[in-house]
Design an enzyme around this catalytic site. Structure first.
Site, PDB file in Angstrom:
ATOM      1  N   SER A  51      -2.430 -11.359  -7.806  1.00 59.77           N
ATOM      2  CA  SER A  51      -2.432 -10.561  -9.058  1.00 59.77           C
ATOM      3  C   SER A  51      -2.779 -11.234 -10.431  1.00 59.77           C
ATOM      4  CB  SER A  51      -1.128  -9.915  -9.440  1.00 59.77           C
ATOM      5  OG  SER A  51      -1.108  -9.031  -8.464  1.00 59.77           O
ATOM      6  N   SER A  52      -4.084 -12.141  -9.972  1.00 57.60           N
ATOM      7  CA  SER A  52      -4.372 -12.876 -11.265  1.00 57.60           C
ATOM      8  C   SER A  52      -4.994 -11.562 -12.247  1.00 57.60           C
ATOM      9  CB  SER A  52      -5.741 -13.817 -10.915  1.00 57.60           C
ATOM     10  OG  SER A  52      -6.429 -13.308 -10.257  1.00 57.60           O
ATOM     11  N   TYR A 101     -10.240  -1.109  -0.489  1.00 56.36           N
ATOM     12  CA  TYR A 101      -8.904  -0.713  -1.176  1.00 56.36           C
ATOM     13  C   TYR A 101      -9.179   0.914  -1.281  1.00 56.36           C
ATOM     14  CZ  TYR A 101      -4.836  -0.525  -4.224  1.00 56.36           C
ATOM     15  OH  TYR A 101      -3.890  -0.173  -4.703  1.00 56.36           O
ATOM     16  N   ASP A 156       1.325  -4.025  -9.457  1.00 54.34           N
ATOM     17  CA  ASP A 156       1.045  -5.395 -10.186  1.00 54.34           C
ATOM     18  C   ASP A 156       1.237  -5.647 -11.249  1.00 54.34           C
ATOM     19  OD1 ASP A 156       0.241  -5.634  -7.157  1.00 54.34           O
ATOM     20  OD2 ASP A 156      -1.936  -5.736  -7.789  1.00 54.34           O
ATOM     21  N   HIS A 192       0.734  -1.059   0.077  1.00 56.12           N
ATOM     22  CA  HIS A 192       0.039   0.006  -0.003  1.00 56.12           C
ATOM     23  C   HIS A 192       1.066   1.024  -0.161  1.00 56.12           C
ATOM     24  CE1 HIS A 192      -4.015  -1.929   0.016  1.00 56.12           C
ATOM     25  NE2 HIS A 192      -3.427  -2.780   0.981  1.00 56.12           N
ATOM     26  N   THR A 193       2.003   1.050  -0.839  1.00 61.25           N
ATOM     27  CA  THR A 193       2.863   2.318  -0.935  1.00 61.25           C
ATOM     28  C   THR A 193       2.841   2.760  -2.320  1.00 61.25           C
ATOM     29  OG1 THR A 193       4.729   0.742  -1.185  1.00 61.25           O
ATOM     30  CG2 THR A 193       4.734   1.913   0.874  1.00 61.25           C
ATOM     31  N   ASP A 194       2.212   1.920  -3.225  1.00 63.14           N
ATOM     32  CA  ASP A 194       2.457   2.473  -4.540  1.00 63.14           C
ATOM     33  C   ASP A 194       1.611   3.419  -4.939  1.00 63.14           C
ATOM     34  OD1 ASP A 194       0.110   0.785  -4.630  1.00 63.14           O
ATOM     35  OD2 ASP A 194       0.772  -0.381  -6.514  1.00 63.14           O
TER      36      ASP A 194
END
Ligand code: GLA
Length: 392
Positions: free
Chosen positions: A132-133, A229, A179, A38-40
């Site tokens: 990350s599908s 999210y 991702d 949760h930094t991106d």
């Protein structure tokens, strides 16, 4: 694994469309994030790697402007059809919205398709595992479009950005770039140290002598992931706005721990303050962790992984009781170097670094405790760190 996946997706194509003549097959990997969660979307650093599992796409151009999609994993969904020119109003909330969104994003960027295609998809990433599908599906679609329609000017980095753009704007999930970037830019046996503020990155070899990277799936069926999210993103944005009263910054990732601690009271809301605390500390942890790895100090890397979990559990509140059990049970085992929840959260997987001699104990101890406390089983995976997308 790749040849098996190719065979399965070609069979799926034949079943859906009656032929495999002239069909091309592509693959893009899933990812696991080692640290930097949760930094991106906060202009911070991330440290993911591509996996050797992912999503396969079998694709063939058509003569008309129709697009058709079929999934080997979800046969009940049948074949979805849409005309390229109707994509803008063709969202259904079903799986095919992901590849549809990528075509839509290509068109929006001026990469116009001169005809439609038939596509069959097969994925060997466990569903909803936080590996990350969906990013793999976006990247494999973009990769296939580039190859089929001759958009050779598109780099893999741009494929990642197109995937993120379509997920944000077609699917309504405000994800960051991690991702798609990990899937599009993966390199065997390396993790990717990416500064999402500048998009500068470097590969870091993952040489875990005498240790294994283990992924454990909570198998929790989670819902509301997207809305929670998106709520975290909004809370971080609010905290940033408060901090901008004093700091000329564009993202929380630009703050040092000292700056945050000195002025955190500028953030009026307590929840937003805790979210920002995670974002700032996690970013610094990620920078330190990568340095520790370069210095050969895997023990420190593991400590920082554990701290990351605690922060996600207590301050960011994106963990869940099931992942907490997995991490906390792991920490009790001597040969566990580090263990944390990975990915968006609210379920999904933990990632752990475990000494070779403790791997059996890890599985044999945690498995039964988890079953007893949760009521269903966790799954344990030993996956390799793989390359980015390829044509097979
Ligand atoms: C999801 C998003 C990523 C990232 C992670 C949390 O996987 O797609 O962009 O924000 O959550 O680190």
């Amino acid at each position: 694994m790749a040849l098996e996946g190719k065979k399965i997706v070609l069979e799926g194509f034949e079943k859906a469309y009656g032929t495999t003549d002239g069909v091309r097959v592509f693959f893009a990997p899933g990812r696991v994030n080692l640290i930097g969660e949760h930094t991106d979307y906060n202009g911070g650093h991330v440290f993911p790697c591509a996996l050797d599992i992912g999503t396969y796409a079998a694709v063939k151009k058509r003569e008309d402007r129709k697009l058709r999609f079929a999934s080997v994993n979800i046969p009940a969904a049948g074949v979805t059809e849409v005309m390229i020119d109707d994509l803008d109003s063709a969202r259904t909330g079903k799986w095919a919205d992901y590849p549809k969104g990528v075509v839509w994003a290509f068109e929006g960027r001026g990469y116009k398709l001169d005809c439609g295609f038939d596509m069959a998809i097969y994925g060997d990433i466990p569903n909803g595992a936080g590996l990350s599908s969906s990013a793999a599906l976006e990247v494999v679609t973009g990769f296939a479009l580039r190859a089929l329609y001759g958009f050779d000017q598109i780099t893999n980095e741009e494929l990642a950005l197109i995937g993120q753009y379509s997920e944000n704007n077609y699917n309504g999930m405000n994800c960051g770039i991690m991702d798609q970037f990990a899937s599009a830019m993966g390199k065997e046996n390396n993790a990717i140290f990416l500064d999402t503020n500048t998009m500068k990155f470097e590969y870091a070899p993952i040489k875990l002598d005498g240790m294994k990277l283990l992924i454990t799936n909570t198998n929790k069926k989670h819902s509301l992931v997207d809305s929670e999210y998106n709520a975290r993103r909004a809370q971080c944005a609010e905290a940033l706005k408060d901090m901008q009263a004093k700091y000329d910054i564009k993202a929380l990732g630009e703050l040092s721990i000292e700056q945050f601690e000195a002025d955190k009271d500028l953030i009026k809301d307590d929840v937003c303050r805790r979210r920002a605390k995670h974002a700032v500390y996690e970013n610094q942890r990620t920078i330190e962790a990568v340095q520790a790895l370069k210095d050969g100090n895997v023990a420190r890397f593991g400590e920082l992984m554990n701290q990351s979990h605690v922060s996600l559990r207590d301050d960011y509140e994106t963990s869940c009781p099931e992942a907490d059990i997995l991490a906390e049970e792991a920490w009790k085992i001597d040969g566990v170097v580090g263990s944390r929840i990975t990915g968006g959260g609210f379920g999904g997987c933990t990632v752990s670094i475990v000494k070779d001699e403790a791997v059996d104990e890890f599985i044999n101890k945690i498995g039964p405790v988890y079953l007893e406390k949760v009521g269903y089983e966790a799954s344990f995976y030993r996956l390799g760190i793989g390359n980015g997308p390829v044509e097979l």
